[in-house]
Design a protein around this motif. Structure first.
Motif, PDB file in Angstrom:
ATOM      1  N   TYR A 682       1.808  16.558   6.125  1.00  0.00           N
ATOM      2  CA  TYR A 682       0.718  17.520   5.864  1.00  0.00           C
ATOM      3  C   TYR A 682      -0.672  16.946   6.124  1.00  0.00           C
ATOM      4  O   TYR A 682      -1.563  17.658   6.576  1.00  0.00           O
ATOM      5  CB  TYR A 682       0.805  18.069   4.430  1.00  0.00           C
ATOM      6  N   SER A 683      -0.882  15.643   5.887  1.00  0.00           N
ATOM      7  CA  SER A 683      -2.246  15.142   6.035  1.00  0.00           C
ATOM      8  C   SER A 683      -2.601  14.940   7.503  1.00  0.00           C
ATOM      9  O   SER A 683      -3.690  15.292   7.946  1.00  0.00           O
ATOM     10  CB  SER A 683      -2.448  13.865   5.223  1.00  0.00           C
ATOM     11  N   ARG A 684      -1.660  14.395   8.262  1.00  0.00           N
ATOM     12  CA  ARG A 684      -1.902  14.241   9.701  1.00  0.00           C
ATOM     13  C   ARG A 684      -2.186  15.613  10.329  1.00  0.00           C
ATOM     14  O   ARG A 684      -3.114  15.748  11.140  1.00  0.00           O
ATOM     15  CB  ARG A 684      -0.675  13.587  10.354  1.00  0.00           C
ATOM     16  N   VAL A 717      -8.301   4.384   5.905  1.00  0.00           N
ATOM     17  CA  VAL A 717      -8.137   5.479   6.866  1.00  0.00           C
ATOM     18  C   VAL A 717      -6.649   5.732   7.127  1.00  0.00           C
ATOM     19  O   VAL A 717      -6.190   6.880   7.154  1.00  0.00           O
ATOM     20  CB  VAL A 717      -8.905   5.177   8.174  1.00  0.00           C
ATOM     21  N   GLY A 718      -5.906   4.634   7.270  1.00  0.00           N
ATOM     22  CA  GLY A 718      -4.460   4.770   7.490  1.00  0.00           C
ATOM     23  C   GLY A 718      -3.794   5.533   6.357  1.00  0.00           C
ATOM     24  O   GLY A 718      -2.927   6.380   6.578  1.00  0.00           O
ATOM     25  N   MET A 719      -4.249   5.254   5.156  1.00  0.00           N
ATOM     26  CA  MET A 719      -3.684   5.947   3.997  1.00  0.00           C
ATOM     27  C   MET A 719      -3.937   7.461   4.089  1.00  0.00           C
ATOM     28  O   MET A 719      -3.068   8.260   3.762  1.00  0.00           O
ATOM     29  CB  MET A 719      -4.307   5.384   2.726  1.00  0.00           C
ATOM     30  N   TYR A 725      -1.931  11.292  -0.901  1.00  0.00           N
ATOM     31  CA  TYR A 725      -1.310  11.944  -2.047  1.00  0.00           C
ATOM     32  C   TYR A 725      -2.256  12.933  -2.723  1.00  0.00           C
ATOM     33  O   TYR A 725      -1.835  13.932  -3.298  1.00  0.00           O
ATOM     34  CB  TYR A 725      -0.832  10.872  -3.048  1.00  0.00           C
ATOM     35  N   PHE A 726      -3.561  12.648  -2.656  1.00  0.00           N
ATOM     36  CA  PHE A 726      -4.508  13.507  -3.379  1.00  0.00           C
ATOM     37  C   PHE A 726      -5.147  14.588  -2.495  1.00  0.00           C
ATOM     38  O   PHE A 726      -6.086  15.255  -2.908  1.00  0.00           O
ATOM     39  CB  PHE A 726      -5.540  12.644  -4.113  1.00  0.00           C
ATOM     40  N   LEU A 727      -4.620  14.741  -1.301  1.00  0.00           N
ATOM     41  CA  LEU A 727      -4.970  15.856  -0.425  1.00  0.00           C
ATOM     42  C   LEU A 727      -6.454  15.965  -0.083  1.00  0.00           C
ATOM     43  O   LEU A 727      -6.997  17.063   0.046  1.00  0.00           O
ATOM     44  CB  LEU A 727      -4.427  17.186  -0.997  1.00  0.00           C
TER      45      LEU A 727
END
Ligand code: 26Y
Length: 788
Positions: A682-684, A717-719, A725-727
């Motif tokens: 979802y984040s990517r 940034v990688g995270m 996790y915190f969107l």
């Protein structure tokens, strides 16, 4: 006249100084002692009236009381501002210098500790007989500074100065045992501790509004037990004597600076038992002084557990009832339950306390047996119950829940989530136990004290009743179309902004334009609070200002404040990134005065009192479902800031009260957050859908803000790409757009002012007086003893 003489007398007889040789410190202590004398009258009267009425007393047990400075609070509550100011001026001294000389009592990490302090103020103002019980830490929360942008921690040393407000109570001393073994004989148990530490009381009077009522904040400090020490000493083993002395004192040496990651450390467990046991002994001594039957205890004693930190109170009270008063276990457990209630402040799994059975058995062997008995009794009655003892751990949340007659969450949303998540199974078994008590803040400190210009304006308009009846602020809504009042309201805000700009100019050397929007995020640094999202938005705004330098940008000052737990490395990276970005942006001539970032170090209660009255925009942007309530959000809105926020914690209720049109809402809801996390990648996906965010992340990853060390933020940034996790990434666009909406409104000052005024006028319900009335009625069954 007498005030002046009183101060001079204190200077002479308590400090041994004359006016010629007195330092600011001497003047401050002398003044504090005079004020303390004034409080003692109220305090004695309250004690006498309490004994006469023999009411139910409230005991608020909290590991943290984040009280800050007391001097201005005392002056305000005693209504002595004019008297003191005149006397100080006549003595040729500067009032502000003297009151600002007091160090903050930083005996807490953040929200939970500050809530306890607001509650103490409200209990006293409402005239409910109460004690706050906690630890007199020698060192409060560490002092923060920045070295090349990175957080550096230094021990805090408030007690190297005299704490003028307290009375040491050598007569209130208790022996607190640890370790040892349990002897079972003829069906009864006797605990023989292997180590004993003394708890000594230090009392600070807490006087409510108008000096009408006074309660006590009783903080325990740890000392070696004399006889124990004497043994080694007499044996000639002086080093051992010294060692055990030092060991005893470590218990109250320092506040644990972590508010999220529970670390299961032995010293922390000892701190928890130390202050809880001392408090229980103390309240039982008071009860038994004028009651014969221990079975009536719940009619006279209400014990509130501020989170699970004092949850050992359950087993401790059961232990005393069974082992010392001879009650059967099956009577002691329900009797204890009728005395206890538990407030939950977090859903974060990593913050829920658990102690290994091994550590518990070694430190508190009798308590572990009692916990097993509690578990057994509950399991017998409710075979499907979740367990207190789980995988070799004692789970303190379950223990607190099972031993409490009421469990409360701290905002409507949080309470629902408590029912649905952490305590879902216990809630099914005990459907009436969980209730809500939405947090509140004391209007004495958070408007009357910290914002004199607004205080005067309000009092001139509607009288002074709002100080103890905050709902009266609704009368200000009538002033919405009163142009002169609106002007005065905004002039007061501007005055506060000028004062803050001067302070920032002096302390940090950054010049601020007081007409820019002051956009403030102050709170502990945590991933769920999303300071990182605020910073990414700042960089995006900077990019767009540079792309289009001639557009009509709303000037902004981004203000950050807050500490990271010393072992929380991601939070420390975020701090460093804020400081790195600030260096680049603040030096940019293209954006100039239109965009600045300031991050004053060592955020504390006193700094909050400076920043909140000067804020235009309040950042309450946590991932929905993560912030239990928030209380800073209430302080800002009360002081006429507009909120940009998610539907999280008390934001939901603030928005309901101020009206949806007066609140900048954005972001996913708690339900949507849970749902989104089930989507793979979802984040990517969110980053790929947002060119604006991609650009910002690209700049950070390239080292745009750390040219000497370009890979510094690769991890961060990688995270965001892989385990956000915190969107932050999912809410970014909606946050950016909402910020631009705020910019637009700010361009029309009349509209902004009207919205800000409605915010102030709508915050009455968020007074901690309302919260405390809720606890008193729904949980404690306690009443005011204040004679009308
Ligand atoms: C167990 C240890 C690691 C620990 C120590 C302190 C765990 C938690 C805490 C403090 C928690 C805290 O401050 N919680 C905040 O309580 C406020 C008052 O209810 C809420 O407004 C806020 O949302 C919540 O994060």
């Amino acid at each position: 006249m007498t005030m002046k003489t009183d101060i001079l007398n204190r200077l002479k007889y308590s400090l041994g100084k004359d006016a010629e040789n007195a330092s600011t410190y001497d003047w401050r202590i002398a003044l504090s002692l005079v004020l303390r004398d004034q409080m003692v009258e109220t305090w004695f009267r309250s004690t006498r009236e309490t004994y006469a009425a023999s009411p139910k007393r409230v005991y608020y047990l909290s590991m943290e009381f984040l009280i800050g400075r007391l001097i201005e609070d005392m002056i305000a509550n005693l209504r002595m501002e004019d008297t003191v100011k005149t006397a100080i001026a006549e003595l040729g001294q500067d009032y502000d210098t003297i009151v600002h000389d007091e160090p903050d009592a930083a005996l807490g990490n953040g929200g939970l500790g500050r809530l306890a302090a607001c509650f103490m103020d409200s209990l006293a103002t409402l005239g409910i007989p109460a004690f706050g019980y906690g630890i007199r830490y020698e060192h409060g929360l560490f002092e923060q500074s920045f070295a090349q942008g990175q957080q550096v921690e230094k021990p805090e040393t408030w007690l190297t100065q005299r704490h003028a407000w307290e009375f040491e109570r050598p007569e209130a001393r208790y022996r607190i045992g640890f370790g040892g073994h349990v002897e079972h004989r003829d069906g009864s148990a006797r605990w023989h501790p292997g180590e004993v530490v003394m708890a000594t009381a230090h009392d600070t009077p807490v006087v409510g509004w108008n000096g009408d009522w006074g309660n006590t904040l009783r903080l325990w400090s740890a000392e070696p037990s004399k006889d124990f020490d004497l043994e080694s000493f007499n044996r000639g083993d002086y080093l051992a004597a010294g060692r055990s002395e030092a060991l005893a004192r470590t218990i109250s040496r320092v506040l644990y600076p972590d508010d999220t990651t529970e670390s299961g450390k032995e010293l922390r467990l000892k701190q928890e038992y130390f202050f809880t046991a001392a408090s229980i002994m103390d309240l039982l001594r008071r009860y038994l002084a004028d009651h014969d039957d221990i079975r009536d205890l719940p009619d006279y004693v209400a014990i509130q557990l501020n989170d699970t930190h004092p949850a050992i109170a359950g087993p401790e009270l059961v232990r005393i009832l069974v082992d010392e008063h001879g009650l059967p276990m099956d009577e002691a457990i329900p009797l204890t339950r009728r005395c206890l209630a538990y407030t939950n402040h977090t859903l974060l799994p990593e913050a829920l306390e658990r102690w290994s059975e091994h550590l518990m058995g070694r430190t508190l062997p009798r308590h572990l047996e009692i916990i097993r008995a509690i578990e057994h009794a509950h399991q017998t009655e409710f075979p499907d119950s979740p367990r207190i003892l789980d995988h070799g751990d004692v789970r303190m949340g379950e223990l607190a829940f099972i031993m409490a007659h009421k469990v409360n969450g701290v905002s409507a949303l949080h309470t629902e989530l408590v029912k649905q998540t952490v305590f879902a199974d216990l809630h099914r078994i005990h459907p009436d136990r969980i209730i809500n008590q939405t947090n509140g803040i004391t209007p004495r400190r958070w408007l009357y004290g910290c914002n004199p210009s607004l205080r005067h304006l309000i009092t001139d308009a509607i009288g002074e009743g709002w100080v103890t009846d905050l709902e009266q602020l609704t009368a200000l809504k009538d002033k919405r179309d009163d142009a002169a009042f609106i002007d005065a309201f905004m002039a007061s805000k501007r005055e506060n902004k000028v004062n803050l700009s001067n302070w920032i100019g002096q302390t940090m050397g950054v010049a601020l334009d007081p007409d820019a929007m002051f956009d403030v995020q102050i709170k502990r640094i945590h991933e769920y609070k999303r300071q990182l999202m605020n910073l990414l938005e700042t960089v995006a705004l900077w990019n767009e200002m540079r792309d289009n330098p001639n557009a009509d940008w709303t000037p902004r000052i981004k203000i950050f404040g807050g500490k990271a737990a010393p072992g929380y490395f991601v939070a420390k990276d975020i701090i460093r990134l804020i400081n790195d970005v600030a260096q680049v942006i603040n030096a940019d001539p293209v954006t100039g005065d239109r965009l600045k970032i300031v991050y004053p170090p060592n955020y504390n209660v006193t700094m909050a009192e400076r920043l909140i009255p000067a804020a235009d925009l309040s950042e309450q942007i946590s991932t929905a479902g993560k912030e239990a309530s928030g209380t800073g959000n209430m302080k800002f809105a009360l002081n006429g800031a507009l909120t940009i926020g998610t539907l999280d914690g008390a934001n939901v209720e603030i928005r309901d009260h101020v009206g949806t049109e007066n609140f900048f809402l954005f972001g996913l809801t708690a339900q949507e957050v849970m749902e989104r996390r089930t989507h793979h990648g979802y984040s990517r996906a969110a980053i790929e859908a947002s060119p604006r965010l991609q650009r910002v992340l690209g700049q950070i990853a390239e080292g745009r803000f750390a040219p000497q060390d370009p890979s510094r933020y690769h991890g961060l940034v990688g995270m965001l790409y892989d385990h956000d996790y915190f969107l932050v990434t999912c809410d970014f666009d909606s946050y950016f757009d909402t910020q631009r909406r705020a910019d637009m409104v700010y361009q029309t000052p009349e509209n902004w002012a009207a919205m800000a005024l409605v915010n102030t006028a709508s915050m009455g319900w968020f007074s901690s007086d309302r919260t405390i009335k809720g606890y008193a009625h729904d949980i404690w069954g306690a009443k005011s003893v204040l004679s009308a």
